[in-house]
Design an enzyme around this catalytic site. Structure first.
Site, PDB file in Angstrom:
ATOM      1  N   ASN A  38      16.126  78.571 -67.561  1.00  0.00           N
ATOM      2  CA  ASN A  38      15.764  79.322 -68.775  1.00  0.00           C
ATOM      3  C   ASN A  38      15.710  80.797 -68.388  1.00  0.00           C
ATOM      4  OD1 ASN A  38      14.619  80.459 -71.020  1.00  0.00           O
ATOM      5  ND2 ASN A  38      12.642  79.414 -70.822  1.00  0.00           N
ATOM      6  N   LYS A  42      15.315  83.340 -70.288  1.00  0.00           N
ATOM      7  CA  LYS A  42      14.399  84.134 -71.130  1.00  0.00           C
ATOM      8  C   LYS A  42      15.094  85.430 -71.560  1.00  0.00           C
ATOM      9  CE  LYS A  42      10.617  81.839 -68.808  1.00  0.00           C
ATOM     10  NZ  LYS A  42       9.212  81.810 -68.483  1.00  0.00           N
ATOM     11  N   HIS A  68       9.022  75.818 -76.416  1.00  0.00           N
ATOM     12  CA  HIS A  68       8.573  76.446 -75.161  1.00  0.00           C
ATOM     13  C   HIS A  68       7.209  77.101 -75.386  1.00  0.00           C
ATOM     14  CE1 HIS A  68       8.341  79.170 -71.753  1.00  0.00           C
ATOM     15  NE2 HIS A  68       9.226  78.371 -71.165  1.00  0.00           N
ATOM     16  N   GLU A  86       6.007  79.830 -74.510  1.00  0.00           N
ATOM     17  CA  GLU A  86       6.039  81.253 -74.903  1.00  0.00           C
ATOM     18  C   GLU A  86       6.334  81.387 -76.395  1.00  0.00           C
ATOM     19  OE1 GLU A  86       8.766  82.626 -71.881  1.00  0.00           O
ATOM     20  OE2 GLU A  86       7.218  82.363 -70.357  1.00  0.00           O
ATOM     21  N   GLU A 141       5.522  71.216 -69.027  1.00  0.00           N
ATOM     22  CA  GLU A 141       5.360  72.555 -68.466  1.00  0.00           C
ATOM     23  C   GLU A 141       3.909  73.005 -68.655  1.00  0.00           C
ATOM     24  OE1 GLU A 141       9.279  74.791 -68.112  1.00  0.00           O
ATOM     25  OE2 GLU A 141       8.501  75.209 -70.101  1.00  0.00           O
ATOM     26  N   GLY A 195       5.439  80.999 -64.648  1.00  0.00           N
ATOM     27  CA  GLY A 195       5.539  82.405 -64.261  1.00  0.00           C
ATOM     28  C   GLY A 195       4.344  82.901 -63.467  1.00  0.00           C
ATOM     29  N   SER A 213       6.888  77.437 -62.218  1.00  0.00           N
ATOM     30  CA  SER A 213       6.989  78.037 -60.877  1.00  0.00           C
ATOM     31  C   SER A 213       7.722  77.138 -59.877  1.00  0.00           C
ATOM     32  CB  SER A 213       5.603  78.430 -60.351  1.00  0.00           C
ATOM     33  OG  SER A 213       5.030  79.418 -61.199  1.00  0.00           O
TER      34      SER A 213
HETATM   35  C1  PEP Z   1       9.646  78.310 -67.969  1.00  0.00           C
HETATM   36  O1  PEP Z   1       9.426  79.343 -68.555  1.00  0.00           O
HETATM   37  O2  PEP Z   1      10.105  77.329 -68.576  1.00  0.00           O
HETATM   38  C2  PEP Z   1       9.348  78.269 -66.543  1.00  0.00           C
HETATM   39  C3  PEP Z   1       9.247  77.093 -66.003  1.00  0.00           C
HETATM   40  O3  PEP Z   1       9.180  79.474 -65.906  1.00  0.00           O
HETATM   41  P1  PEP Z   1       8.878  79.702 -64.329  1.00  0.00           P
HETATM   42  O4  PEP Z   1       9.806  78.773 -63.569  1.00  0.00           O
HETATM   43  O5  PEP Z   1       9.206  81.141 -64.087  1.00  0.00           O
HETATM   44  O6  PEP Z   1       7.459  79.356 -64.115  1.00  0.00           O
END
Ligand code: PEP
Length: 265
Positions: free
Chosen positions: A11, A13, A102, A104, A175, A181, A220
């Protein structure tokens, strides 16, 4: 394809203008083309920003193992909806589907459970893949209510979905919000335990056919923790944010995923 395939989806973003999207997607596609056999059982995708989907798509031609996804999708195909991009449009742009729900989008753009449900139904109904994201915030994890939060998100999005849409192109992604992040990953045990809980919930509603879905972990994930996560069992790959922006790290996560014992026949 087995219902329960292994996936690694990046992703991107709000990153990668078209030129960077092309270069990165091409490096990933080339890396996959040159990889050994085991890697090919992992389905690999990227979700560029809308602006860069066309550029990334040129890296996938004429034939490549790289799948394209949108990061979000409208709940309707067309009409007076300023700023929206619907399922038919992302399909036309070359996407196999979209991420839906998601955290976000939920936290920053008002994607309620009800809207996530409409987006999910529209995407699957259009014959596309939907990667449905669910996950608890830190307060819920600390309070021990993480499973009920995730089940309530699943229930809101999926409860009245007919079995044929559940088994068509639905992918789930657990998630935990506190791991996205932040550099703080769920332990393999925490992730695997939630994946078992999600699979159990699916099985209760749709029996074995409904439970035979890919459930990805996101939060992460990096080349150095992917192997331990996927080895925990019940984790069918990853949704990756930061570590997907550069081809070498995404490809390293794909290799780590490929090294896991196969869940599929
Ligand atoms: C995400 O935003 O779906 C995600 C998993 O981000 P990150 O790997 O940067 O934590």
């Amino acid at each position: 394809m087995s219902q329960r395939a292994m996936w690694v989806v990046g992703n991107w973003k709000q990153n990668h203008l078209p030129e960077a999207a092309l270069t990165t997607a091409r490096a990933i596609a080339d890396g996959l083309a040159g990889a050994n056999g085991g890697v090919h059982r992992v389905h690999v995708g990227v979700a560029p920003p809308y602006l860069s989907i066309a550029a990334a798509r040129t890296a996938c031609r004429p034939i490549s193992d790289l799948w394209l996804f949108a990061q979000d999708v409208a709940a309707q195909d067309a009409g007076a909806h300023t700023g929206e991009v619907g399922p038919a449009m992302i399909a036309q742009a070359g996407c196999a589907g979209s991420i839906v729900g998601h955290s976000e989008r939920r936290a920053d753009f008002g994607d309620t459970d009800a809207l996530v449900r409409r987006k999910l139904h529209a995407t699957l109904g259009a014959g596309l893949h939907a990667i449905l994201c669910v996950g608890e915030r830190l307060e819920a994890r600390d309070a021990g209510t993480h499973e009920s939060v995730v089940i309530s998100q699943l229930s809101a999005a999926l409860s009245d979905l007919p079995l044929e849409l559940v088994t068509a192109r639905l992918i789930l992604a657990y998630e935990p919000v506190w791991a996205i992040g932040t550099g703080r990953t769920a332990t393999p045990e925490q992730a695997a335990s939630m994946h078992r809980c999600i699979r159990g919930w699916l099985a209760e509603r749709w029996s074995a056919a409904g439970a035979d879905r890919s459930i990805l972990y996101g939060g992460s994930v990096k080349p150095d923790n992917a192997g331990a996560l996927v080895a925990a069992g019940d984790i069918d790959g990853f949704l990756v944010g930061g570590a997907s922006l550069e081809a070498p790290s995404l490809l390293a996560i794909v290799r780590a995923t490929a090294s896991a014992p196969s869940h599929t026949p």
